[in-house]
Design a protein around this motif. Structure first.
Motif, PDB file in Angstrom:
ATOM      1  N   PHE A  36     -30.528  17.369 -10.889  1.00 24.33           N
ATOM      2  CA  PHE A  36     -29.149  17.123 -10.395  1.00 24.33           C
ATOM      3  C   PHE A  36     -28.050  16.538 -11.129  1.00 24.33           C
ATOM      4  O   PHE A  36     -28.546  15.356 -11.917  1.00 24.33           O
ATOM      5  CB  PHE A  36     -29.118  16.445  -8.990  1.00 24.33           C
ATOM      6  N   GLY A  37     -26.974  16.785 -11.346  1.00 28.08           N
ATOM      7  CA  GLY A  37     -25.917  16.191 -12.315  1.00 28.08           C
ATOM      8  C   GLY A  37     -24.470  16.400 -11.646  1.00 28.08           C
ATOM      9  O   GLY A  37     -24.158  17.563 -11.438  1.00 28.08           O
ATOM     10  N   MET A  38     -23.568  15.529 -11.909  1.00 27.46           N
ATOM     11  CA  MET A  38     -22.387  15.761 -11.385  1.00 27.46           C
ATOM     12  C   MET A  38     -21.292  14.963 -12.076  1.00 27.46           C
ATOM     13  O   MET A  38     -21.398  13.848 -12.595  1.00 27.46           O
ATOM     14  CB  MET A  38     -22.024  15.290 -10.029  1.00 27.46           C
ATOM     15  N   TRP A  39     -20.405  15.410 -12.857  1.00 33.24           N
ATOM     16  CA  TRP A  39     -19.275  14.991 -13.758  1.00 33.24           C
ATOM     17  C   TRP A  39     -17.991  15.230 -13.125  1.00 33.24           C
ATOM     18  O   TRP A  39     -17.534  16.492 -13.565  1.00 33.24           O
ATOM     19  CB  TRP A  39     -19.434  14.806 -15.018  1.00 33.24           C
ATOM     20  N   ALA A  40     -17.376  14.725 -12.150  1.00 31.86           N
ATOM     21  CA  ALA A  40     -16.060  15.271 -11.566  1.00 31.86           C
ATOM     22  C   ALA A  40     -14.977  14.572 -12.228  1.00 31.86           C
ATOM     23  O   ALA A  40     -15.079  13.379 -12.391  1.00 31.86           O
ATOM     24  CB  ALA A  40     -16.108  14.754 -10.201  1.00 31.86           C
ATOM     25  N   ILE A  41     -13.914  15.343 -12.586  1.00 34.73           N
ATOM     26  CA  ILE A  41     -12.881  14.733 -13.713  1.00 34.73           C
ATOM     27  C   ILE A  41     -11.358  15.216 -12.906  1.00 34.73           C
ATOM     28  O   ILE A  41     -11.272  16.490 -12.428  1.00 34.73           O
ATOM     29  CB  ILE A  41     -12.783  15.308 -14.929  1.00 34.73           C
ATOM     30  N   GLU A  42     -10.832  14.073 -12.246  1.00 35.48           N
ATOM     31  CA  GLU A  42      -9.735  14.119 -11.810  1.00 35.48           C
ATOM     32  C   GLU A  42      -8.299  14.482 -12.921  1.00 35.48           C
ATOM     33  O   GLU A  42      -8.138  13.353 -13.603  1.00 35.48           O
ATOM     34  CB  GLU A  42      -9.235  13.067 -10.789  1.00 35.48           C
ATOM     35  N   ALA A  43      -8.075  15.384 -12.958  1.00 31.48           N
ATOM     36  CA  ALA A  43      -7.084  15.728 -14.136  1.00 31.48           C
ATOM     37  C   ALA A  43      -6.100  17.261 -13.796  1.00 31.48           C
ATOM     38  O   ALA A  43      -6.684  18.103 -13.174  1.00 31.48           O
ATOM     39  CB  ALA A  43      -7.727  16.243 -15.539  1.00 31.48           C
ATOM     40  N   PRO A  44      -5.053  17.052 -14.654  1.00 27.57           N
ATOM     41  CA  PRO A  44      -4.340  18.436 -14.333  1.00 27.57           C
ATOM     42  C   PRO A  44      -4.894  19.514 -15.079  1.00 27.57           C
ATOM     43  O   PRO A  44      -5.803  19.280 -16.052  1.00 27.57           O
ATOM     44  CB  PRO A  44      -2.920  18.016 -15.080  1.00 27.57           C
ATOM     45  N   ASP A  45      -4.156  20.664 -15.005  1.00 30.75           N
ATOM     46  CA  ASP A  45      -4.828  21.831 -15.375  1.00 30.75           C
ATOM     47  C   ASP A  45      -4.742  22.053 -16.914  1.00 30.75           C
ATOM     48  O   ASP A  45      -5.764  22.436 -17.429  1.00 30.75           O
ATOM     49  CB  ASP A  45      -4.084  23.224 -14.785  1.00 30.75           C
ATOM     50  N   HIS A  46      -3.836  21.179 -17.604  1.00 31.37           N
ATOM     51  CA  HIS A  46      -3.887  21.607 -18.964  1.00 31.37           C
ATOM     52  C   HIS A  46      -4.990  20.766 -19.719  1.00 31.37           C
ATOM     53  O   HIS A  46      -5.211  20.980 -20.758  1.00 31.37           O
ATOM     54  CB  HIS A  46      -2.534  21.052 -19.631  1.00 31.37           C
ATOM     55  N   VAL A  47      -5.664  19.891 -18.909  1.00 23.41           N
ATOM     56  CA  VAL A  47      -6.788  18.988 -19.597  1.00 23.41           C
ATOM     57  C   VAL A  47      -8.079  19.874 -19.355  1.00 23.41           C
ATOM     58  O   VAL A  47      -8.481  20.015 -20.449  1.00 23.41           O
ATOM     59  CB  VAL A  47      -6.935  17.802 -18.756  1.00 23.41           C
TER      60      VAL A  47
ATOM     61  N   PRO B 231     -20.760  27.505 -14.892  1.00 27.00           N
ATOM     62  CA  PRO B 231     -21.943  27.573 -14.696  1.00 27.00           C
ATOM     63  C   PRO B 231     -23.023  26.794 -15.355  1.00 27.00           C
ATOM     64  O   PRO B 231     -22.973  26.829 -16.462  1.00 27.00           O
ATOM     65  CB  PRO B 231     -22.450  29.323 -14.562  1.00 27.00           C
ATOM     66  N   GLY B 232     -24.002  26.126 -14.899  1.00 26.07           N
ATOM     67  CA  GLY B 232     -24.919  25.360 -15.579  1.00 26.07           C
ATOM     68  C   GLY B 232     -24.460  24.090 -16.075  1.00 26.07           C
ATOM     69  O   GLY B 232     -25.359  23.182 -16.589  1.00 26.07           O
ATOM     70  N   SER B 233     -23.033  23.762 -16.036  1.00 27.49           N
ATOM     71  CA  SER B 233     -22.536  22.533 -16.474  1.00 27.49           C
ATOM     72  C   SER B 233     -22.341  21.627 -15.340  1.00 27.49           C
ATOM     73  O   SER B 233     -22.016  21.858 -14.094  1.00 27.49           O
ATOM     74  CB  SER B 233     -21.251  22.546 -17.218  1.00 27.49           C
ATOM     75  N   PRO B 234     -22.571  20.101 -15.439  1.00 27.66           N
ATOM     76  CA  PRO B 234     -22.450  19.007 -14.276  1.00 27.66           C
ATOM     77  C   PRO B 234     -21.014  19.049 -14.226  1.00 27.66           C
ATOM     78  O   PRO B 234     -20.628  18.121 -13.457  1.00 27.66           O
ATOM     79  CB  PRO B 234     -23.301  18.096 -14.967  1.00 27.66           C
ATOM     80  N   ALA B 235     -20.175  19.221 -15.172  1.00 27.90           N
ATOM     81  CA  ALA B 235     -18.682  18.822 -15.139  1.00 27.90           C
ATOM     82  C   ALA B 235     -17.976  19.780 -14.351  1.00 27.90           C
ATOM     83  O   ALA B 235     -18.224  20.983 -14.527  1.00 27.90           O
ATOM     84  CB  ALA B 235     -18.306  18.804 -16.715  1.00 27.90           C
ATOM     85  N   PHE B 236     -16.941  19.334 -13.585  1.00 26.36           N
ATOM     86  CA  PHE B 236     -16.015  20.026 -12.972  1.00 26.36           C
ATOM     87  C   PHE B 236     -14.613  19.323 -12.757  1.00 26.36           C
ATOM     88  O   PHE B 236     -14.781  18.003 -12.947  1.00 26.36           O
ATOM     89  CB  PHE B 236     -16.273  20.637 -11.657  1.00 26.36           C
ATOM     90  N   PHE B 237     -13.393  19.951 -12.646  1.00 31.07           N
ATOM     91  CA  PHE B 237     -12.131  19.195 -12.463  1.00 31.07           C
ATOM     92  C   PHE B 237     -11.921  19.389 -10.989  1.00 31.07           C
ATOM     93  O   PHE B 237     -11.845  20.435 -10.550  1.00 31.07           O
ATOM     94  CB  PHE B 237     -11.158  19.985 -13.612  1.00 31.07           C
ATOM     95  N   VAL B 238     -11.049  18.587 -10.738  1.00 35.80           N
ATOM     96  CA  VAL B 238     -10.892  17.995  -9.270  1.00 35.80           C
ATOM     97  C   VAL B 238      -9.322  17.615  -8.930  1.00 35.80           C
ATOM     98  O   VAL B 238      -8.984  16.719 -10.116  1.00 35.80           O
ATOM     99  CB  VAL B 238     -11.654  17.248  -8.379  1.00 35.80           C
TER     100      VAL B 238
END
Length: 489
Positions: A242-253, A262-269
């Motif tokens: 289990f892994g999570m890296w949630a990044i609060e950022a605008p679309d250009h980032v 898929p398969g990455s712990p990173a996602f943008f919110v």
């Protein structure tokens, strides 16, 4: 046996990311997100590691050409998973305490776009005594401010040279806090106003949230991993799937940093708040509530705690009755996550050392437990087990011996180093030998961390009683007693 550098080759791609910190969480969660994007040709760049403190060295990184292996194993989607991955995306590792010019040179790299950090909760703190001309500045915000100033000078103030900063320290709004520290230091250091304007306009500080349980490898396990890998790797480390890296950022980032998918712990919110509440209170709060007393009760690993029925019950009742009810999510969702957390804690593959979790525990208790305590009081409830966790924290941070200027606690015949801020260590040194009531009162009064607790009815009295119980009966018996006490009204 071969060395890892005989099997793999480190990245020669241009450096796009400077990473402050070389710890296990960065190596096992953040760098794999970059590695996957690089392997899939979605990102063309590499990472430079910067050591953020003067403790230790980077010798092993240098000897292994910044190559290492991660092992992710545990339960995933109801199945047992056990996979190993080489990390080759780190181009170099720089110690600013040994080579300050090499540190500044990173700021002048034309392809550089991102800064990542993990310097523990105590890392993003303003140090007004830090100095611009120190080699290097003492604090992490000081090093970053000096680094950004070098970048500003290199780019002659051009906004195109601005950087996106992604701190992963587990504190509220870590991006905002880090930006405020940088701007305040720029003011204290009397840096020119155009630099401050450049930081505000050209640099983006994104708040993020991370979640992966990570352990190191015991000396006994490392040779077994090497046999499995077919090469020697002193930096190998183990984490859960289990892994999570949630990044609060605008679309250009996200467009410039394609590390999600898929398969990455990173996602943008757009908003970190729901993810933050869930993770910090339930997972991290569970750790912080359980671990100091469990260590004093003789446990060394998280999974050993889950194998102990009394400790497991303490955690379950603490989560279900004193933490989950105050998480601002649907109750069923929060409760389901708490049960998933217990399964993650029981991961049979993961040797997650309690002493690693106990580093900087005062700051962790404030961030992870205090909000649940305040919410419980506001609802008219008395969170007895969370109050007990405060007493256990003080029991863990009881000075037993001082060696070469460092403080150690004691469990039986074992001495363990107390890892905390200088301010807290000074309090421990001065007050931990007092009566339970005197120790609790002094910490509440003088730590500067728990002002709200001084006014809560019965908190200091009950915490002192729990501390005395730990001293007289031992942590295991005291924990078992408070587990069944229930929440008062």
């Amino acid at each position: 046996m071969k060395q890892i550098q005989e099997v793999y080759q480190k990245s020669s791609l241009p450096i796009k990311v400077v990473q402050f910190g070389e710890g296990r969480l960065l190596r096992t969660l953040i760098e794999p997100a970059f590695q996957t994007a690089i392997d899939e040709k979605r990102l063309e760049g590499s990472i430079a590691i910067v050591k953020p403190t003067g403790r230790g060295n980077l010798n092993t990184f240098q000897q292994q050409d910044c190559l290492y292996t991660i092992v992710l194993r545990g339960k995933q989607d109801g199945k047992t998973s056990d996979e190993a991955f080489p990390i080759t995306c780190v181009n170099r590792a720089v110690n600013p305490y040994e080579d300050f010019e090499a540190f500044l040179a990173l700021a002048r790299l034309p392809e550089l776009e991102f800064v990542v950090s993990n310097t523990t909760e105590a890392g993003i703190v303003l140090d007004p005594e830090d100095r611009f001309d120190a080699v290097p500045p003492r604090s992490f915000p000081g090093k970053l401010t000096r680094f950004l100033y070098e970048r500003y000078r290199y780019g002659e103030g051009s906004e195109t040279c601005g950087l996106t900063i992604l701190p992963t320290e587990l504190i509220e709004r870590n991006g905002d806090r880090l930006r405020d520290c940088v701007l305040k230091l720029a003011e204290i250091w009397k840096l020119e106003q155009p630099f401050c304007a450049w930081v505000q306009k050209a640099c983006l500080f994104c708040s993020t949230l991370v979640d992966r349980i990570v352990s190191g490898c015991s000396p006994e396990e490392l040779p077994l991993l090497w046999e499995r890998f077919g090469y020697r790797d002193e930096l190998a480390t183990v984490g859960e799937p289990f892994g999570m890296w949630a990044i609060e950022a605008p679309d250009h980032v996200s467009a410039r940093l394609p590390i999600d998918g898929p398969g990455s712990p990173a996602f943008f919110v757009r908003d970190l708040a729901p993810w933050k509440q869930r993770k910090v209170r339930i997972l991290n709060g569970g750790h912080t509530a359980m671990v100091p007393a469990s260590f004093l009760a003789g446990k060394n690993l998280v999974r050993e705690c889950m194998d102990d029925p009394a400790i497991h019950r303490f955690l379950t009742k603490t989560e279900e009755e004193e933490i989950v009810p105050y998480v601002p999510l649907p109750h069923a969702d929060a409760l389901a996550f708490s049960r998933e957390v217990e399964q993650r804690f029981a991961n049979p593959f993961l040797d997650h050392r309690l002493l690693d979790i106990c580093v900087n525990s005062f700051a962790k208790w404030k961030e992870r437990i205090l909000p649940s305590v305040l919410d419980a009081y506001q609802a008219g409830n008395l969170p007895r087990r969370l109050i007990f966790s405060f007493a256990a924290l003080l029991a863990f941070y009881t000075k037993a011996e001082e060696k070469e200027g460092e403080l150690f606690g004691q469990r039986g015949d074992q001495l363990y180093r107390l890892h905390e801020s200088d301010r807290i260590l000074a309090l421990v040194k001065e007050y931990s030998g007092l009566s339970a009531d005197g120790y609790v009162t002094a910490v509440l009064r003088e730590s500067g961390l728990f002002d709200e607790l001084q006014t809560l009815p019965q908190f200091a009295h009950l915490a002192a009683a729990d501390l005395q119980s730990i001293r007289e009966q031992g942590a295991a018996a005291a924990m078992a007693a408070v587990t069944e006490s229930g929440n008062g009204q």
